[in-house]
Structures are given as C-alpha cells and as structure tokens.
Design a protein around this motif. Structure first.
Motif, PDB file in Angstrom:
ATOM      1  N   GLN A   1     -14.851  10.890  -0.291  1.00  0.00           N
ATOM      2  CA  GLN A   1     -16.063  10.879   0.539  1.00  0.00           C
ATOM      3  C   GLN A   1     -17.208  10.152  -0.166  1.00  0.00           C
ATOM      4  N   LYS A   2     -17.341  10.380  -1.469  1.00  0.00           N
ATOM      5  CA  LYS A   2     -18.401   9.711  -2.229  1.00  0.00           C
ATOM      6  C   LYS A   2     -18.179   8.201  -2.271  1.00  0.00           C
ATOM      7  N   ILE A   3     -16.934   7.793  -2.517  1.00  0.00           N
ATOM      8  CA  ILE A   3     -16.616   6.369  -2.554  1.00  0.00           C
ATOM      9  C   ILE A   3     -16.873   5.732  -1.192  1.00  0.00           C
ATOM     10  N   THR A   4     -16.489   6.450  -0.126  1.00  0.00           N
ATOM     11  CA  THR A   4     -16.731   5.954   1.230  1.00  0.00           C
ATOM     12  C   THR A   4     -18.213   5.755   1.492  1.00  0.00           C
ATOM     13  N   ALA A   5     -19.013   6.745   1.101  1.00  0.00           N
ATOM     14  CA  ALA A   5     -20.459   6.648   1.314  1.00  0.00           C
ATOM     15  C   ALA A   5     -21.042   5.452   0.571  1.00  0.00           C
ATOM     16  N   ARG A   6     -20.594   5.243  -0.649  1.00  0.00           N
ATOM     17  CA  ARG A   6     -21.114   4.121  -1.435  1.00  0.00           C
ATOM     18  C   ARG A   6     -20.691   2.777  -0.845  1.00  0.00           C
ATOM     19  N   ILE A   7     -19.414   2.646  -0.495  1.00  0.00           N
ATOM     20  CA  ILE A   7     -18.933   1.362   0.021  1.00  0.00           C
ATOM     21  C   ILE A   7     -19.621   1.007   1.330  1.00  0.00           C
ATOM     22  N   THR A   8     -19.720   1.974   2.241  1.00  0.00           N
ATOM     23  CA  THR A   8     -20.336   1.668   3.536  1.00  0.00           C
ATOM     24  C   THR A   8     -21.834   1.414   3.413  1.00  0.00           C
ATOM     25  N   ALA A   9     -22.464   1.968   2.385  1.00  0.00           N
ATOM     26  CA  ALA A   9     -23.904   1.745   2.194  1.00  0.00           C
ATOM     27  C   ALA A   9     -24.195   0.479   1.393  1.00  0.00           C
ATOM     28  N   GLU A  10     -23.307   0.146   0.442  1.00  0.00           N
ATOM     29  CA  GLU A  10     -23.628  -0.921  -0.515  1.00  0.00           C
ATOM     30  C   GLU A  10     -22.919  -2.241  -0.270  1.00  0.00           C
ATOM     31  N   VAL A  11     -21.848  -2.243   0.508  1.00  0.00           N
ATOM     32  CA  VAL A  11     -21.072  -3.474   0.707  1.00  0.00           C
ATOM     33  C   VAL A  11     -21.375  -4.052   2.090  1.00  0.00           C
ATOM     34  N   ALA A  12     -21.864  -5.279   2.113  1.00  0.00           N
ATOM     35  CA  ALA A  12     -22.236  -5.929   3.370  1.00  0.00           C
ATOM     36  C   ALA A  12     -21.008  -6.160   4.246  1.00  0.00           C
ATOM     37  N   GLY A  13     -21.171  -5.921   5.551  1.00  0.00           N
ATOM     38  CA  GLY A  13     -20.126  -6.239   6.512  1.00  0.00           C
ATOM     39  C   GLY A  13     -19.020  -5.222   6.642  1.00  0.00           C
ATOM     40  N   VAL A  14     -19.227  -4.018   6.105  1.00  0.00           N
ATOM     41  CA  VAL A  14     -18.190  -2.981   6.123  1.00  0.00           C
ATOM     42  C   VAL A  14     -18.702  -1.731   6.827  1.00  0.00           C
ATOM     43  N   ASN A  15     -17.910  -1.148   7.715  1.00  0.00           N
ATOM     44  CA  ASN A  15     -18.349   0.095   8.375  1.00  0.00           C
ATOM     45  C   ASN A  15     -17.294   1.207   8.352  1.00  0.00           C
ATOM     46  N   ARG A  16     -16.140   0.966   7.729  1.00  0.00           N
ATOM     47  CA  ARG A  16     -15.108   2.001   7.619  1.00  0.00           C
ATOM     48  C   ARG A  16     -14.425   1.910   6.262  1.00  0.00           C
ATOM     49  N   VAL A  17     -13.922   3.050   5.788  1.00  0.00           N
ATOM     50  CA  VAL A  17     -13.088   3.092   4.579  1.00  0.00           C
ATOM     51  C   VAL A  17     -11.837   3.901   4.901  1.00  0.00           C
ATOM     52  N   LEU A  18     -10.677   3.352   4.569  1.00  0.00           N
ATOM     53  CA  LEU A  18      -9.397   3.984   4.850  1.00  0.00           C
ATOM     54  C   LEU A  18      -8.645   4.193   3.537  1.00  0.00           C
ATOM     55  N   TYR A  19      -7.771   5.231   3.501  1.00  0.00           N
ATOM     56  CA  TYR A  19      -6.966   5.484   2.310  1.00  0.00           C
ATOM     57  C   TYR A  19      -5.499   5.288   2.650  1.00  0.00           C
ATOM     58  N   ASP A  20      -4.841   4.408   1.902  1.00  0.00           N
ATOM     59  CA  ASP A  20      -3.437   4.085   2.147  1.00  0.00           C
ATOM     60  C   ASP A  20      -2.550   5.175   1.538  1.00  0.00           C
ATOM     61  N   LEU A  21      -1.845   5.917   2.393  1.00  0.00           N
ATOM     62  CA  LEU A  21      -1.014   7.039   1.965  1.00  0.00           C
ATOM     63  C   LEU A  21       0.463   6.676   1.799  1.00  0.00           C
ATOM     64  N   THR A  22       0.775   5.384   1.865  1.00  0.00           N
ATOM     65  CA  THR A  22       2.171   4.953   1.909  1.00  0.00           C
ATOM     66  C   THR A  22       2.765   4.762   0.514  1.00  0.00           C
ATOM     67  N   PRO A  23       3.872   5.466   0.184  1.00  0.00           N
ATOM     68  CA  PRO A  23       4.540   5.229  -1.096  1.00  0.00           C
ATOM     69  C   PRO A  23       5.379   3.953  -1.031  1.00  0.00           C
ATOM     70  N   LYS A  24       5.914   3.542  -2.176  1.00  0.00           N
ATOM     71  CA  LYS A  24       6.879   2.441  -2.225  1.00  0.00           C
ATOM     72  C   LYS A  24       8.242   3.009  -2.585  1.00  0.00           C
ATOM     73  N   PRO A  25       9.296   2.770  -1.763  1.00  0.00           N
ATOM     74  CA  PRO A  25       9.189   2.273  -0.401  1.00  0.00           C
ATOM     75  C   PRO A  25       8.555   3.323   0.525  1.00  0.00           C
ATOM     76  N   THR A  26       8.069   2.988   1.672  1.00  0.00           N
ATOM     77  CA  THR A  26       8.312   1.791   2.459  1.00  0.00           C
ATOM     78  C   THR A  26       7.285   0.676   2.237  1.00  0.00           C
TER      79      THR A  26
END
Length: 326
Positions: free
Chosen positions: A295-320
């Motif tokens: 949540q903290k990382i999301t708040a920082r990225i959406t506030a500090e990085v231009a052109g971004v309005n969402r943050v997603l977390y990739d839950l996929t292991p390898k494989p697949t």
C-alpha cells in the motif's frame, strides 16, 4: 574447450582470504599477459564487468581503457554510480558515452521483444566500435565472462559483444573471471573494495529497462519504469527486503486505464510490481510482500510517478510466468 575448463583442484572462493589470494594470482597473470600494452573493456556497471575493471585497474592501472555506454535503459542513478566509482574514486581511464538519444531514436516504434533486443545489441556494438577506433595501441579486449557463461554458451560471452566486432578488430581476449561462479565474483568484488550496490546488484537483463517498458518504448513510459523501479528498490531497502528477495522490479505495459487523480478523471498507465525468489532461475516463487508495504509503495508510485494511476502486483510463479515479462 580444454583451456576453458575449470581446474578440478581449484578451491571455491568463499572467504576474503581466498579472494585476496585469487586477486594476487590474477594480478601477476594479467601483468604477464598484457605487458605494457593497452586493454579495452565495455564497462556496463554490472557485477562481472565492474569486478574485471577493478581487477585490471589494480594490475595495469591506466593501461585499461573503460568505455561506459549510457543507452538510456539503465536504472536510476546507475550511469552516475559508474562514473563516481571508477573515474572519481578509482581514478580509472574511463570514457563515458551519452548515447541515450541515439538508442531511443533507433528503438522508436519497435514493439516486438526479440527485435528490441537485436536493435539494442547491434547499436551497442556500433557505439563500442566507434569508440574503440578512436583509440590507439589497443591489443586486448577484457570481458566479464564467468564460468556459467562457458558452460551455457561456449567460450565467447555473446552479450559482451566480442563476437560482433568487425574482422579487423580481433583483439586478444582477457577473461580473468572465466573460472568463477557468480557468488565467487561477488566475494572478489568485495575484496577489491567495490561498493555493495555494485557487488550485490540484482540480475539485470542485457537490454535493461527496454524489456520492462513493454511494447514500443516511449520516453515518458520509460521514465515511468525508471522512477517506479527506484521507489520500489528504496522501499524494499528501507523495509529489510533488500538482499532477502532475489529479484524485484517494475514493468509498465503499453496500455492505459481510467482513474481519478486530483479530483479529475485520468487516463494513465498501470505499474506492475514483480518480486520473486529462485535458486537457479529455472523456477521461481513470488515473494509474500506485506500488504501494508504494498500500500505504501502504491501510494508513492501513484503520487510521484507521472502518467501512472494504478499499481498491480504480479502473483504468478515460474512456471507459468517467466521472471521477466519480455
């Protein structure tokens, strides 16, 4: 391949003492091989090339010419770190090439991942060749070849580009790390006095952020990758995950979604966070990052990085999923 086989009686370098012995042995060997001639090195700032540079500086000093090509696809602060460590602190003979515009212009409109890799690799060879041709008396080319490179792809480490140089530039190779595994290279790097940020640098793809700015690279989206990656790395370091998680980075895909920023409707990119653990990169598990930290990382990225309005977390292991997205 016989001279590219690790000696059976070679002890694993696991301690500072063993690293010092290796450095002393290699210093003598490098001095004997190079003599009073000059040696050229493409210095990326990665672990392998940085350790080779530090070793050669110790052995032959200003006879080493390092070329650092900034292609605009490095992480935030990395080109500056290379200049600070090698030119300012180690007094290296360093040539810094700002080729950002050149690379990004070549990559404009190139969306297919393999084609992006080819463009980046070919352009790097051209830039490196141009710089090499300006120099006189170069007879040796140093490479950060390590033992897994030999085991996996033969004696030439293709992504260091020796195989792509023109016929008239066939230098004699200098490969002081070619019998070492990555963990041994790090021990040697520490003994040579390189900063932890270089020695324990995360695995980083040859095309750099070019394969994390998905699809055709644009300057604004590339900057969103670079800035969000810097925030992620800073927060992982501040919360005890640096060194605990094998690899973590951000990805920005080439599509937008609606959102709300500053009370107004926005149409911006998502940032995808990837954090994985692995032993051999053949399989990988996803790090269980605390939700409060996400949540903290999301708040920082959406506030500090231009052109971004969402943050997603990739839950996929390898494989697949693979570790990288491209």
């Amino acid at each position: 391949m016989e001279n590219n086989k690790r000696p059976e009686n070679m002890e694993r370098i696991t301690t500072p003492e063993l690293a010092e012995a290796f450095i002393a042995e290699q210093t003598k060997a490098l001095q004997a091989q190079i003599g009073d001639k000059k040696v050229l090195l493409a210095l990326s700032g990665g672990v392998d090339s940085s350790v080779v540079a530090a070793l050669l500086i110790k052995a032959v000093g200003k006879q080493l010419v390092c070329v650092h090509v900034n292609h605009g696809l490095l992480r935030k602060g990395e080109p500056e770190q290379v200049v600070r460590v090698f030119r300012d602190e180690m007094d290296a003979n360093l040539i810094y090439v700002d080729a950002v515009d050149r690379f990004l212009d070549k990559l404009a409109g190139v969306a297919e991942p393999e084609q992006k890799r080819k463009v980046i690799g070919a352009e790097f060879i051209r830039v490196f060749e141009e710089e090499a041709r300006k120099l006189e008396g170069i007879e040796f080319l140093a490479q950060g070849t390590i033992y897994p490179d030999i085991l996996e792809s033969g004696p030439v480490k293709a992504h260091h580009n020796v195989g792509g140089l023109p016929e008239d530039m066939q230098f004699e190779l200098v490969e002081p790390l070619k019998f070492l595994f990555k963990d041994e290279v790090r021990v040697v790097g520490k003994a040579l006095g390189l900063p932890d940020g270089m020695v324990f640098r995360q695995p980083f793809p040859g095309p750099g952020l070019g394969v994390r700015c998905l699809g055709a690279i644009t300057r604004d989206r590339l900057e969103a990758v670079r800035e969000s990656d810097a925030i992620l790395r800073e927060e992982f370091a501040n919360n005890g995950l640096e060194g605990k998680v094998w690899q973590y980075f951000t990805v920005v895909p080439d599509f937008k979604s609606t959102g709300v920023k500053d009370g107004k409707r926005s149409f911006d990119w998502p940032v995808i966070i990837r954090a994985v653990n692995t032993r051999d990169a053949m399989t990988a598990t996803v790090e269980d990052v605390p939700f409060a930290l996400l949540q903290k990382i999301t708040a920082r990225i959406t506030a500090e990085v231009a052109g971004v309005n969402r943050v997603l977390y990739d839950l996929t292991p390898k494989p697949t999923g693979t570790i990288e997205w491209e």
